[in-house]
Scaffold this active site. Structure first.
Site, PDB file in Angstrom:
ATOM      1  N   GLY A  44     -22.186 -36.717  47.562  1.00 48.95           N
ATOM      2  CA  GLY A  44     -21.153 -36.237  48.483  1.00 48.95           C
ATOM      3  C   GLY A  44     -21.610 -35.950  49.903  1.00 48.95           C
ATOM      4  O   GLY A  44     -20.859 -36.158  50.845  1.00 48.95           O
ATOM      5  N   GLU A  99     -25.201 -29.836  51.997  1.00 44.36           N
ATOM      6  CA  GLU A  99     -24.193 -29.996  50.939  1.00 44.36           C
ATOM      7  C   GLU A  99     -22.861 -30.424  51.560  1.00 44.36           C
ATOM      8  O   GLU A  99     -22.617 -30.200  52.750  1.00 44.36           O
ATOM      9  CB  GLU A  99     -24.090 -28.639  50.212  1.00 44.36           C
ATOM     10  CG  GLU A  99     -23.147 -28.534  49.058  1.00 44.36           C
ATOM     11  CD  GLU A  99     -23.416 -29.474  47.900  1.00 44.36           C
ATOM     12  OE1 GLU A  99     -23.257 -30.697  48.101  1.00 44.36           O
ATOM     13  OE2 GLU A  99     -23.728 -29.009  46.796  1.00 44.36           O
ATOM     14  N   ASP A 100     -22.018 -31.055  50.773  1.00 48.77           N
ATOM     15  CA  ASP A 100     -20.697 -31.442  51.274  1.00 48.77           C
ATOM     16  C   ASP A 100     -19.724 -30.267  51.285  1.00 48.77           C
ATOM     17  O   ASP A 100     -19.017 -30.038  52.256  1.00 48.77           O
ATOM     18  CB  ASP A 100     -20.115 -32.624  50.470  1.00 48.77           C
ATOM     19  CG  ASP A 100     -20.108 -32.390  48.965  1.00 48.77           C
ATOM     20  OD1 ASP A 100     -20.590 -31.327  48.503  1.00 48.77           O
ATOM     21  OD2 ASP A 100     -19.644 -33.280  48.229  1.00 48.77           O
ATOM     22  N   ASP A 103     -17.882 -24.621  46.622  1.00 49.61           N
ATOM     23  CA  ASP A 103     -16.633 -24.300  45.934  1.00 49.61           C
ATOM     24  C   ASP A 103     -16.876 -23.029  45.111  1.00 49.61           C
ATOM     25  O   ASP A 103     -16.833 -21.929  45.639  1.00 49.61           O
ATOM     26  CB  ASP A 103     -16.241 -25.519  45.099  1.00 49.61           C
ATOM     27  CG  ASP A 103     -14.892 -25.403  44.440  1.00 49.61           C
ATOM     28  OD1 ASP A 103     -13.986 -24.813  45.039  1.00 49.61           O
ATOM     29  OD2 ASP A 103     -14.723 -25.909  43.317  1.00 49.61           O
ATOM     30  N   LYS A 131     -15.163 -23.365  50.667  1.00 52.66           N
ATOM     31  CA  LYS A 131     -13.923 -22.780  50.139  1.00 52.66           C
ATOM     32  C   LYS A 131     -14.258 -21.392  49.611  1.00 52.66           C
ATOM     33  O   LYS A 131     -14.427 -21.220  48.396  1.00 52.66           O
ATOM     34  CB  LYS A 131     -13.413 -23.629  48.957  1.00 52.66           C
ATOM     35  CG  LYS A 131     -12.756 -24.938  49.293  1.00 52.66           C
ATOM     36  CD  LYS A 131     -12.088 -25.464  48.020  1.00 52.66           C
ATOM     37  CE  LYS A 131     -12.097 -26.946  47.956  1.00 52.66           C
ATOM     38  NZ  LYS A 131     -11.657 -27.466  46.646  1.00 52.66           N
ATOM     39  N   ASP A 159     -15.391 -37.342  47.147  1.00 48.91           N
ATOM     40  CA  ASP A 159     -14.694 -38.334  46.318  1.00 48.91           C
ATOM     41  C   ASP A 159     -13.641 -37.713  45.410  1.00 48.91           C
ATOM     42  O   ASP A 159     -13.601 -36.510  45.186  1.00 48.91           O
ATOM     43  CB  ASP A 159     -15.697 -39.056  45.419  1.00 48.91           C
ATOM     44  CG  ASP A 159     -16.145 -38.176  44.256  1.00 48.91           C
ATOM     45  OD1 ASP A 159     -16.543 -37.023  44.503  1.00 48.91           O
ATOM     46  OD2 ASP A 159     -16.062 -38.630  43.095  1.00 48.91           O
ATOM     47  N   ARG A 165     -14.675 -41.845  49.376  1.00 48.95           N
ATOM     48  CA  ARG A 165     -15.835 -41.342  50.126  1.00 48.95           C
ATOM     49  C   ARG A 165     -15.915 -41.968  51.515  1.00 48.95           C
ATOM     50  O   ARG A 165     -16.487 -41.397  52.433  1.00 48.95           O
ATOM     51  CB  ARG A 165     -17.136 -41.668  49.372  1.00 48.95           C
ATOM     52  CG  ARG A 165     -17.322 -40.912  48.072  1.00 48.95           C
ATOM     53  CD  ARG A 165     -18.761 -41.048  47.617  1.00 48.95           C
ATOM     54  NE  ARG A 165     -18.951 -40.730  46.209  1.00 48.95           N
ATOM     55  CZ  ARG A 165     -19.149 -39.506  45.724  1.00 48.95           C
ATOM     56  NH1 ARG A 165     -19.173 -38.473  46.528  1.00 48.95           N
ATOM     57  NH2 ARG A 165     -19.334 -39.306  44.435  1.00 48.95           N
TER      58      ARG A 165
HETATM   59  P1  5GP Z   1     -19.499 -25.760  43.136  1.00 47.63           P
HETATM   60  O1  5GP Z   1     -20.664 -25.773  42.227  1.00 47.63           O
HETATM   61  O2  5GP Z   1     -19.717 -24.989  44.416  1.00 47.63           O
HETATM   62  O3  5GP Z   1     -18.245 -25.335  42.428  1.00 47.63           O
HETATM   63  O4  5GP Z   1     -19.177 -27.253  43.457  1.00 47.63           O
HETATM   64  C1  5GP Z   1     -19.718 -27.983  44.454  1.00 47.63           C
HETATM   65  C2  5GP Z   1     -19.387 -29.432  44.220  1.00 47.63           C
HETATM   66  O5  5GP Z   1     -18.076 -29.596  43.679  1.00 47.63           O
HETATM   67  C3  5GP Z   1     -19.393 -30.184  45.521  1.00 47.63           C
HETATM   68  O6  5GP Z   1     -20.664 -30.658  45.824  1.00 47.63           O
HETATM   69  C4  5GP Z   1     -18.383 -31.281  45.250  1.00 47.63           C
HETATM   70  O7  5GP Z   1     -19.029 -32.379  44.655  1.00 47.63           O
HETATM   71  C5  5GP Z   1     -17.416 -30.681  44.244  1.00 47.63           C
HETATM   72  N1  5GP Z   1     -16.179 -30.216  44.900  1.00 47.63           N
HETATM   73  C6  5GP Z   1     -15.753 -28.949  45.056  1.00 47.63           C
HETATM   74  N2  5GP Z   1     -14.588 -28.901  45.716  1.00 47.63           N
HETATM   75  C7  5GP Z   1     -14.259 -30.173  46.007  1.00 47.63           C
HETATM   76  C8  5GP Z   1     -13.168 -30.780  46.718  1.00 47.63           C
HETATM   77  O8  5GP Z   1     -12.227 -30.164  47.235  1.00 47.63           O
HETATM   78  N3  5GP Z   1     -13.211 -32.140  46.803  1.00 47.63           N
HETATM   79  C9  5GP Z   1     -14.206 -32.888  46.265  1.00 47.63           C
HETATM   80  N4  5GP Z   1     -14.128 -34.202  46.431  1.00 47.63           N
HETATM   81  N5  5GP Z   1     -15.244 -32.352  45.602  1.00 47.63           N
HETATM   82  C10 5GP Z   1     -15.276 -31.006  45.489  1.00 47.63           C
END
Ligand code: 5GP
Length: 180
Positions: A44, A99-100, A103, A131, A159, A165
Site C-alpha cells: 500500500g 505506511e499508507d 486504521d 483514521k 487497494d 492502487r
Molecule cells: P491497521 O492495522 O492500522 O488496522 O491497518 C492498517 C492497514 O489496513 C493499512 O496498511 C491498509 O492496508 C489497511 N486499511 C485500513 N484502512 C483502509 C482503507 O480505508 N482503505 C484501504 N484500501 N486499506 C485500508
C-alpha cells in the site's frame, strides 16, 4: 472522471503532492546530519514512499517489509502476518516506517515491536493517511499526511481486493462495491 465504483475524491493528487513536500522537508530538517533508513510497508505505501523519499535530502537508505492484518474485504482480521522481512540489519540505525494508512493501529504496533527488538537507534512512523477514530490500540504517527473520517479509501497505493492502487487521488470507494 472515475467510474461508478468511486464515490468521490477525498484527497486530490495536488493536495497529496503539496503535503508530501512538507513531510519531506520536515523529515530532512529533523534528521539533519543523521543517516536514516526509510522502510516501505508493501504494498500500500509503495506510491507514497516513492514520492516521499525524493522529497528528503540527506543520508537516506531504503528497505522494504510486508505485513498485513487484512484479508480480503474491508475489515481487519486482527491477525498480523509478516510476509517479507527487511533486506538489511537495522541495529543502531534511525528508522522511519512509511505506511499508507493507520486504521486500528494493530499492524504498526506489531511492526514497531518487531523492529525495536533489533535495537535500532530510533523508530518513527510516517503515514500519508490516519483514521484516528478507528484506533483499537494506542498508536500515534510521528508524521501524518491527512487525518480522515471513517471511510474506506482507495487510490494512491491503497487497494480494494488489489484494485484501484493506480488511481492518482485518494478516493472514497462506493459502498455498493463492498456492501458496507
Ligand atoms: P491497521 O492495522 O492500522 O488496522 O491497518 C492498517 C492497514 O489496513 C493499512 O496498511 C491498509 O492496508 C489497511 N486499511 C485500513 N484502512 C483502509 C482503507 O480505508 N482503505 C484501504 N484500501 N486499506 C485500508
Amino acid at each position: 472522471m472515475y467510474g461508478k465504483e468511486i464515490e468521490r475524491i477525498l484527497v486530490s493528487k495536488e493536495q497529496i503532492a503539496a503535503r508530501v513536500k512538507e513531510l519531506g522537508a520536515q523529515i530532512t530538517k529533523d534528521y539533519e546530519g543523521e543517516p536514516v533508513t526509510l522502510v516501505c510497508t508493501l504494498r500500500g505505501a509503495s506510491i507514497f514512499f516513492a514520492d516521499l523519499v525524493r522529497e528528503i535530502r540527506g543520508d537516506v537508505e531504503i528497505d522494504f517489509i510486508a505485513c498485513s492484518s487484512y484479508g480480503a474485504g474491508t475489515t481487519s482480521s486482527g491477525e498480523v502476518i509478516l510476509a517479507k522481512d527487511l533486506s538489511s540489519p537495522i541495529t543502531g540505525r534511525n528508522i522511519i516506517v512509511v505506511e499508507d494508512i493507520i486504521d486500528t493501529g494493530i499492524t504498526l504496533t506489531y511492526l514497531k515491536r518487531l523492529l525495536l527488538a533489533r535495537q535500532p537507534k530510533s523508530v518513527k512512523i510516517c503515514t500519508i493517511l490516519d483514521k484516528p477514530s478507528r484506533r483499537k490500540v494506542e498508536l500515534k504517527g510521528d508524521y501524518v499526511g491527512f487525518e480522515i473520517e471513517n471511510e474506506y479509501v482507495v487510490g494512491y497505493g491503497l487497494d480494494y481486493n488489489q484494485k484501484f492502487r493506480n488511481l492518482p487521488d485518494v478516493c472514497v470507494l462506493s459502498r455498493d462495491v463492498y456492501g458496507g
